[in-house]
Design an enzyme around this catalytic site. Structure first.
Site, PDB file in Angstrom:
ATOM      1  N   GLU A 213      28.583 -33.355 -48.421  1.00  0.00           N
ATOM      2  CA  GLU A 213      29.413 -34.540 -48.681  1.00  0.00           C
ATOM      3  C   GLU A 213      28.601 -35.710 -48.153  1.00  0.00           C
ATOM      4  O   GLU A 213      28.427 -35.840 -46.938  1.00  0.00           O
ATOM      5  CB  GLU A 213      30.739 -34.473 -47.922  1.00  0.00           C
TER       6      GLU A 213
ATOM      7  N   GLU B 114      25.158 -48.603 -49.231  1.00  0.00           N
ATOM      8  CA  GLU B 114      26.317 -48.209 -48.434  1.00  0.00           C
ATOM      9  C   GLU B 114      26.220 -48.895 -47.070  1.00  0.00           C
ATOM     10  O   GLU B 114      25.263 -48.680 -46.328  1.00  0.00           O
ATOM     11  CB  GLU B 114      26.348 -46.691 -48.240  1.00  0.00           C
TER      12      GLU B 114
HETATM   13  P1  NAI Z   1      23.260 -38.924 -40.214  1.00  0.00           P
HETATM   14  O1  NAI Z   1      23.314 -38.331 -41.571  1.00  0.00           O
HETATM   15  O2  NAI Z   1      21.902 -39.176 -39.628  1.00  0.00           O
HETATM   16  O3  NAI Z   1      24.040 -38.004 -39.159  1.00  0.00           O
HETATM   17  C1  NAI Z   1      25.050 -37.064 -39.492  1.00  0.00           C
HETATM   18  C2  NAI Z   1      24.782 -35.762 -38.733  1.00  0.00           C
HETATM   19  O4  NAI Z   1      23.553 -35.193 -39.150  1.00  0.00           O
HETATM   20  C3  NAI Z   1      24.677 -35.907 -37.209  1.00  0.00           C
HETATM   21  O5  NAI Z   1      25.293 -34.784 -36.608  1.00  0.00           O
HETATM   22  C4  NAI Z   1      23.181 -35.882 -36.978  1.00  0.00           C
HETATM   23  O6  NAI Z   1      22.823 -35.440 -35.686  1.00  0.00           O
HETATM   24  C5  NAI Z   1      22.740 -34.898 -38.023  1.00  0.00           C
HETATM   25  N1  NAI Z   1      21.341 -35.007 -38.448  1.00  0.00           N
HETATM   26  C6  NAI Z   1      20.625 -36.142 -38.628  1.00  0.00           C
HETATM   27  N2  NAI Z   1      19.389 -35.846 -39.068  1.00  0.00           N
HETATM   28  C7  NAI Z   1      19.310 -34.497 -39.168  1.00  0.00           C
HETATM   29  C8  NAI Z   1      18.288 -33.584 -39.564  1.00  0.00           C
HETATM   30  N3  NAI Z   1      17.101 -34.005 -39.967  1.00  0.00           N
HETATM   31  N4  NAI Z   1      18.569 -32.263 -39.544  1.00  0.00           N
HETATM   32  C9  NAI Z   1      19.780 -31.814 -39.162  1.00  0.00           C
HETATM   33  N5  NAI Z   1      20.773 -32.630 -38.776  1.00  0.00           N
HETATM   34  C10 NAI Z   1      20.556 -33.957 -38.778  1.00  0.00           C
HETATM   35  O7  NAI Z   1      24.087 -40.238 -40.229  1.00  0.00           O
HETATM   36  P2  NAI Z   1      24.020 -41.431 -39.139  1.00  0.00           P
HETATM   37  O8  NAI Z   1      22.617 -41.836 -38.878  1.00  0.00           O
HETATM   38  O9  NAI Z   1      24.845 -41.065 -37.983  1.00  0.00           O
HETATM   39  O10 NAI Z   1      24.704 -42.586 -39.961  1.00  0.00           O
HETATM   40  C11 NAI Z   1      23.903 -43.368 -40.811  1.00  0.00           C
HETATM   41  C12 NAI Z   1      24.589 -43.700 -42.084  1.00  0.00           C
HETATM   42  O11 NAI Z   1      25.013 -42.519 -42.747  1.00  0.00           O
HETATM   43  C13 NAI Z   1      25.841 -44.500 -41.952  1.00  0.00           C
HETATM   44  O12 NAI Z   1      25.570 -45.833 -41.777  1.00  0.00           O
HETATM   45  C14 NAI Z   1      26.520 -44.188 -43.244  1.00  0.00           C
HETATM   46  O13 NAI Z   1      25.990 -45.002 -44.255  1.00  0.00           O
HETATM   47  C15 NAI Z   1      26.137 -42.758 -43.518  1.00  0.00           C
HETATM   48  N6  NAI Z   1      27.184 -41.801 -43.142  1.00  0.00           N
HETATM   49  C16 NAI Z   1      27.987 -41.318 -44.108  1.00  0.00           C
HETATM   50  C17 NAI Z   1      28.993 -40.455 -43.806  1.00  0.00           C
HETATM   51  C18 NAI Z   1      29.871 -39.927 -44.849  1.00  0.00           C
HETATM   52  O14 NAI Z   1      30.917 -39.391 -44.542  1.00  0.00           O
HETATM   53  N7  NAI Z   1      29.498 -40.018 -46.095  1.00  0.00           N
HETATM   54  C19 NAI Z   1      29.265 -40.045 -42.431  1.00  0.00           C
HETATM   55  C20 NAI Z   1      28.329 -40.583 -41.460  1.00  0.00           C
HETATM   56  C21 NAI Z   1      27.349 -41.428 -41.845  1.00  0.00           C
END
Ligand code: NAI
Ligand code: MG
Length: 491
Positions: A262, A395
């Site tokens: 998602e 976004e």
């Molecule tokens: P992110 O995608 O980096 O983090 C989400 C999760 O993934 C966290 O638990 C993080 O530790 C983990 N993660 C990050 N890089 C990883 C990797 N290479 N391998 C395994 N796990 C990894 O999102 P972030 O940096 O917290 O937020 C950045 C942007 O992402 C937000 O500004 C927003 O645009 C988007 N976002 C979208 C969401 C949604 O529900 N569609 C939810 C959260 C963020």
């Protein structure tokens, strides 16, 4: 505003440790990191920092548990356990809502009324669903009888985001356990508290040791990456940023893991002139600014038919300016703090880009002036941008929307679809034929007509294009969390 009110007197924040094989554990090297409350900028606790070693331990426990007592649980026994988890979440709902609010900066009332009850409902729903599921069977004339059975995929890795921490985690955990799998979850580093409590609740509800494991840590080069690279993790479910999805897919490729994603969204909210404007505005305030705009389903691109553009804006701007921003623990607060300093800077950077690209800010556009601490951004409405402006395309994931007028149905469909995202869309119209006609042409996995955020857990949830892979909900969750074997009996 009173800074001292910004915490809940009754609930203390908690330090967060890993949960492996039924017990809380420190990291092997005792490493920890700080947890901050984004509404106060205070350090509220310490979190164990896991990596490859802790993930190895958790995966070993999860793999062993697949063969343990959990394997002998009948579906009705699993159903009883799921129901108990849901009940225990509700029993502790004030505590969980307070922890969620302190971790994320979101209004406590929202966590109490939406996030936590929905987290409990995820377990209650799958407790019921599990006991009413059937299986596929076909009789091939006089030759053969075919039927299929479902079994668990195995060890499921869960990588979670910070915006709706417990809600999105339980949305994965409930069907994962319903289908008989074991799990290794990693909450987002910004929001470790409610997942830590959930581990204890699962144990208390009767989940055998090793079935639910939790490793805290970061993404790249840390616990997140270790889960996605581990050869004994059979499937990974991830909610977060699209480019993280790409990284996870690469890491998961060598062991060909099953993936469910998602991802991001840049969702259109399309308002035709024949809709009921008061209803549109009530819902649009939520779809724009709920949870500080930090929901993947938020409708951040608003398109309004030109004949009602001015009247919509006048009312929408006035109502937006009335929203109470600030202390998440005050009852009247509608918009809290965004998740972190880094995210706050990013969102304000987007607002600046709108100014630089010729946009006009009709509401918000800056931080909350009355507070000197906390990452509070005023709900922001931007007009006058063209379709290629940064704020219209990317976004933002904050309390920021763009509003653009349109003349024709064809034109707005084309603009709505002009994105590599395809998660949600809302269409406002009282013309039945138009509702269906437009819905059929919109490229999104979730399309609402005259509503937003309304969800029935039986229906498929997920995104098209770069907004996701796969669908969750009801049977669709079981497609991911189970393997099918077809058995053919020659007659
Ligand atoms: P992110 O995608 O980096 O983090 C989400 C999760 O993934 C966290 O638990 C993080 O530790 C983990 N993660 C990050 N890089 C990883 C990797 N290479 N391998 C395994 N796990 C990894 O999102 P972030 O940096 O917290 O937020 C950045 C942007 O992402 C937000 O500004 C927003 O645009 C988007 N976002 C979208 C969401 C949604 O529900 N569609 C939810 C959260 C963020
Ligand atoms: Mg936090």
């Amino acid at each position: 505003m009173h800074l001292k009110e910004k915490s809940n007197q009754k609930v203390r924040p908690i330090d967060c440790r890993h949960f492996i094989n039924g017990e809380y554990r420190d990291s092997f090297d005792m490493k920890t990191f700080e947890n901050m409350n984004p509404a106060t900028e205070e350090i509220i606790g310490r979190v164990s920092e896991g990596g490859k070693k802790e993930v190895d331990e958790a995966v070993k426990a999860a793999k062993t548990a697949l063969k343990g007592p959990w394997k002998t649980f009948t579906s009705s026994q699993r159903s009883v356990v799921l129901r108990r988890i849901g009940d225990l979440i509700l029993e502790r709902k004030e505590e969980l809502a307070a922890l969620e609010s302190m971790d994320t900066g979101k209004p406590y009332q929202m966590a109490l009324e939406i996030d936590i009850p929905r987290a409990a409902y995820n377990f209650h729903f799958f407790a019921d669903y599990l006991t009413s599921m059937g299986t596929e069977a076909y009789q091939q004339d006089q030759q053969a009888l075919h039927y299929s059975i479902r079994r668990p995929v195995g060890v499921v890795g869960m990588i979670n985001p910070w915006n709706l921490p417990l809600l999105l985690l339980t949305w994965k955990m409930a069907p994962c356990l319903a289908a008989g799998n074991t799990a290794v979850m990693k909450p987002a580093e910004q929001t470790p508290m409610t997942a830590t409590v959930l581990a204890e609740i699962c144990k208390e509800a009767g989940v055998p040791d090793g079935v639910v494991n939790l490793v805290h840590g970061f993404g790249p080069g840390s616990a997140g990456a270790a889960i996605t690279e581990h050869p004994d993790v059979d499937a990974v479910t991830f909610t977060g940023e699209t480019k993280t999805g790409t990284a996870i897919m690469k890491a998961a490729a060598p062991s060909l893991k099953k993936l469910s994603y998602e991802l991001g969204g840049k969702n259109p909210n399309i308002i035709f002139a024949d809709s009921d404007l008061d209803e549109v505005i009530d819902t649009t305030l939520k779809s724009s600014f709920m949870n500080q705009g930090e929901v993947c389903l938020c409708g951040s691109r608003i398109y309004v038919e030109s004949s009602v553009y001015e009247s919509f804006l006048e009312k929408f701007v006035a109502r937006t300016k009335e929203l109470t921003v600030g202390d998440p623990f005050r009852d009247e607060t509608k918009v809290g703090a965004v998740i972190s300093k880094e995210h706050y800077d990013r969102v304000l950077g987007y607002i600046q880009s709108a100014r630089d690209e010729g946009g006009t800010i009709l509401a918000g556009g800056s931080r909350l002036q009355e507070e000197d601490k906390g990452y509070f951004i005023m709900p922001t409405i931007i007009v006058g941008l063209d379709k290629d402006a940064t704020c219209v395309r990317e976004e933002i994931f904050g309390p920021v929307v763009t509003v653009i007028p349109f003349e024709t149905e064809e034109e707005v469909i084309e603009q709505a679809n002009d994105t590599h995202y395809g998660l949600g869309t809302t269409i406002w119209t009282n013309d039945l034929r138009r509702a269906h006609r437009v819905a059929h042409q919109i490229e999104a996995g979730i399309i609402w007509v005259n509503t937003w955020y309304l969800r029935d857990l039986r229906t498929p949830f997920g995104g098209m294009k770069q907004s996701g892979i796969g669908r969750e909900g009801g049977m669709h969750s079981f497609e991911f969390y189970s393997e099918l074997s077809n058995i053919t009996i020659k007659l």
